[in-house]
Design a protein around this motif. Structure first.
Motif, short mmCIF file in Angstrom:
data_model
loop_
_atom_site.label_atom_id
_atom_site.label_comp_id
_atom_site.label_asym_id
_atom_site.label_seq_id
_atom_site.Cartn_x
_atom_site.Cartn_y
_atom_site.Cartn_z
N THR B 19 21.80 4.79 53.30
CA THR B 19 22.14 5.07 51.91
C THR B 19 23.28 4.18 51.42
O THR B 19 23.35 3.84 50.23
CB THR B 19 22.48 6.56 51.73
N LEU B 20 24.17 3.76 52.33
CA LEU B 20 25.27 2.87 51.92
C LEU B 20 24.75 1.50 51.51
O LEU B 20 25.46 0.76 50.79
CB LEU B 20 26.27 2.69 53.06
N LEU B 21 23.54 1.14 51.95
CA LEU B 21 22.99 -0.17 51.58
C LEU B 21 23.01 -0.38 50.07
O LEU B 21 23.15 -1.50 49.58
CB LEU B 21 21.55 -0.29 52.08
N VAL B 22 22.86 0.72 49.31
CA VAL B 22 22.79 0.59 47.85
C VAL B 22 24.10 0.05 47.27
O VAL B 22 24.10 -0.57 46.20
CB VAL B 22 22.41 1.94 47.19
N LEU B 23 25.21 0.26 47.99
CA LEU B 23 26.49 -0.22 47.47
C LEU B 23 26.53 -1.74 47.42
O LEU B 23 27.38 -2.33 46.75
CB LEU B 23 27.64 0.31 48.32
N GLU B 24 25.62 -2.41 48.15
CA GLU B 24 25.59 -3.88 48.11
C GLU B 24 24.82 -4.39 46.88
O GLU B 24 24.82 -5.58 46.60
CB GLU B 24 24.95 -4.43 49.40
N LEU B 25 24.13 -3.47 46.18
CA LEU B 25 23.47 -3.87 44.93
C LEU B 25 24.50 -3.77 43.81
O LEU B 25 24.82 -2.68 43.35
CB LEU B 25 22.27 -2.96 44.63
N LYS B 26 25.05 -4.91 43.41
CA LYS B 26 26.11 -4.91 42.41
C LYS B 26 25.50 -5.08 41.02
O LYS B 26 24.56 -5.87 40.84
CB LYS B 26 27.07 -6.08 42.66
#
Lengths: 213, 213, 213, 213
Positions: B19-26
Motif C-alpha cells: 500500500t505504501l507503493l502509492v506514495l511514490e505516485l506524485k
C-alpha cells in the motif's frame, strides 16, 4: 486458502489505504494571520478526503459481505482479489490529484475523470470477484441461494454504468462529479447480496455443517 | 512460536509495503492544459506500481503456502523470515528509483539492475525459509511428504538464475527488464510446493491430528 | 482485556514502524552517469535501515514472548505497553536523523546519541512491561515459575547499561555506535525469559486449565 | 457482521494513524554544530507527537471496551464507526499543523483550535457509537446492565463540553490547550462504562450463553 486469510490481508490494505489519505492533507506555510483563509481555501482536500475515506470504508463492508458468502478461495479468485486491492490501494493518488487541481482551478475536469476512472476500476474488479464466485458455483457458501446469487449479478452490473455517467459529469463540473461519487458510496451502504442463511449452523461451528443435515 | 503469529506480522508487512507503493505516485504540478500529457508521460510510475504490487501480492500467497506447510517456527526460521520481510519492505524504494530514472531517460539501466537486485534478494531469502524448514525436517507439517518437499527445493533453486538473467537484461533495456519481472511474478502464481494432505485432519483441530489416525 | 487484543494492536505498530522505514530511503536526483556513485554514497541510509528493521523485528519476537507469559492485562500494563509502542513507532525519526548526518559528515555524534537515546527508551519501557507483570505476580501465566521470572529481571536490568555505553561510544564514532546497536539486536535474539510450561494445557483450550489439574 | 471483524479493521486504523504520526517529525538540515539547538527548538513536534499518540492509544482501549459490550453490529453502527475512524485517521494532520505553528510563533491559537476541533469530533463520534448501541438496546451484550448503560451516557455527554472548554483555552495559549488535551487523555484512562458480567459465560463460547442458563 481459507477466506479468513484473504480477509486479513485485504483488511490491512483497506485500513492502510484509508489512513494514508491523511498524508495528502499538507500543512500550509503562510504569512502571519493568513492561516484561517488558507485552511478554508483548502476545502477540496477535506471534501476529497471524506469521500475517499467513506468509499474505502463502505467498500470494505461490502467486500466482507462478499467473502462471507464464499466458502473456498482458488487461485483465480486470489488473483482477482489482488487486482481489486491494487485498485483500492491506489485511491490516495487520484484523491490528491483531484484535490490539487480543484484548488488550482484548472485541469480539474481531467482530474475528476481520473478519479472516476479509479472508482470505476475498483467497482469493476470488485464485481468480478463476486461474478467469478457465482459463476463457478462450487466456491459459494452453502447458505447462499444460487438462483438469488445469479440474480444479484444484475445489480452489480447496473452499478458500473453509474460510474461511467459520473465520469461524464466530470466534463461539466468536477465538484458535481465528486458529489456523485459521494452519493454512489451511500448507495453501496444498502446490501444487495442474497442473504446468508445461518440458521442451520452455529456461529461457533461454521466448519461442521453436517450436524444440520 | 506458532506460525499464526508469524503470519499475522508478515501479512502486516506485506499489506503495508504494497500500500505504501502509492506514495511514490506524485501529483504533478503543471501549467493549465498540460495535465493530460504529463500524466501520460508518467507511465513508468504506473507500470512499476503494478509490477511491484502484483509481485508483493503473489509472494504473499506463496509465503502463506510455505508457512502452511510448516508446523513449528524456531529462532533461526524467525530470523530468516525477518530478513525476507526486510527485502519485501524495501521494495517501494527500488520501485520509485526505477520509475524516476525511466522518466529521466538516463541511468535507467542501473536503476533496473538495482530493482532486479531487490527482487533477487526477496527470492533468495524466501527460498531460504523453505530450504531451512525442509532440511531441518522436524519443522515440517506432517501432511507434507518429505521426499517431495526436498524435490521442490530444486524448483526454488531454478528460479534464482532467472532473476539474475533479468538483471542482465537491464543492461540491454530497463523496460525489457521490468517486463521480465512482471512475467516472473506470473510464474509464481503456479504452486510448486508439495501438496498438503489435510484429509486426515479436521480444520478445527489442526493441532491434534492423532485423533483421526 | 485479553492479551490477544493487545498483541494485535502491538503487532500492527511493529509492522507499520518497520515498513515505514523505507520512506526514509529517498530517490536521489542526479546528473546522467552519477547515479551509481550517489547510491553508494548513501550507504548510511541502508545501514541504518537494516539495523532499525532488525531491531524492531527482534523486539517484536521478544514482545510476543513476554505477552505469552502474561495471563491478564490491567490498565497500568496497557499504559506501559502504549508508552513502549510510542518508543517503537518513533524509530523511523532517529533512523533518518542518523543516516542524514552520517552522510552530511557533521553533527553525526549527536545524531548517533539521539538514536541511542531512542533505543534506550525502547529498552527501558520494554523492560518495565515485564517488570510490572512479574512484580504484580497475579498477571503472570501459571506456566511461568515466579522465582525464575524474578531472576530474569536482572538480565533485563543488565541490558540497559549496555545501551548507555553505546550512547557513550557515539562521542567517539557514530559508525561504531551503530555497529554496537546492531550487535545488541543480535543479543536480543537469545531468549532470556523463563520457559513457559505448556505441557499441562492443550493449545486449543488455553482458558480452561482446570481440566488438567 | 460480528464485532471481531469491525475490531480488526478499527485496530488497523488506530495502529496506522498512531504510527504515521512519526512522519511529521522531519529531520532538520542545518549548518555544522547547529543540530542540537535545532532539535531542542523542535519541542512542539515532540510534545504534539506524544499527546496525539497517547490520545489515539487510549481511545483504542476505550473503543475496545465499547465494542466488547456490543453483541451485534448493524449497518448504522458500522457507518457511525466509519465516521469515528475517519476522525481518528485525520489526527496526524492537526497534529502537524499545531506543531508547525507553535514553532512558527504565529497563528498558533487557530492551529490549537483546529486541533481541538479534531479531538472534539473524535469524542463526539465515539460517544455516538455507544449512545446508538445503548438507545437501540438489542445490540447490547446481555452481560451489560441496561440501566447502568443508560446512566453512563451522561458521563460521555459531560466529556464533550470539556473539549469545547479546551478549544476556548486555545485563544489564551496554544500550549495551555495542548496541556489540557493531554490531561483529557489521562481522564479517558478511567473506565466509565458499566461492567461486563462474564461470570455466566465461558470465554470459548461467547455466542451460546443459553447453555449456561
Amino acid at each position: 486458502m481459507s477466506t479468513s486469510r484473504i480477509e486479513a490481508f485485504s483488511d490491512g490494505v483497506f485500513a492502510i489505504a484509508a489512513t494514508l489519505l491523511v498524508l495528502e492533507l499538507k500543512v500550509p506555510h503562510v504569512e502571519p494571520g493568513e492561516l484561517g483563509g488558507t485552511l478554508l481555501g483548502n476545502w477540496p482536500s477535506y471534501a476529497t478526503y471524506v469521500v475517499s475515506f467513506l468509499v474505502i470504508g463502505i467498500i470494505w463492508v461490502n467486500h466482507h459481505a462478499v467473502l462471507e458468502r464464499i466458502r473456498k478461495v482458488d487461485r483465480p479468485l486470489l488473483f482477482l482479489n489482488l487486482v481489486f486491492l491494487m485498485a483500492v490501494a491506489v485511491i490516495p493518488f487520484p484523491t490528491a490529484l483531484l484535490a490539487d487541481y480543484l484548488k488550482a482551478g484548472h485541469d480539474e475536469h481531467l482530474a475528476a475523470a481520473v478519479y472516476g476512472g479509479s472508482m470505476t476500476l475498483m467497482g469493476v474488479t470488485f464485481g468480478s470477484i463476486w461474478t467469478y464466485a457465482v459463476l463457478r458455483g462450487d466456491l459459494l457458501h452453502q447458505g447462499v441461494d444460487p438462483v438469488r446469487a445469479r440474480r444479484s449479478l444484475w445489480i452489480f452490473a447496473v452499478g458500473n454504468p453509474l460510474y461511467v455517467l459520473a465520469i461524464g459529469a466530470s466534463l461539466l463540473s468536477a465538484t458535481l462529479a465528486l458529489a456523485i461519487y459521494a452519493l454512489l458510496a451511500f448507495f453501496y451502504l444498502f446490501d444487495v447480496l442474497p442473504p446468508l442463511k445461518r440458521a442451520d449452523m452455529e456461529e461457533g461451528a461454521p466448519e461442521e455443517p453436517e450436524s444440520a443435515l
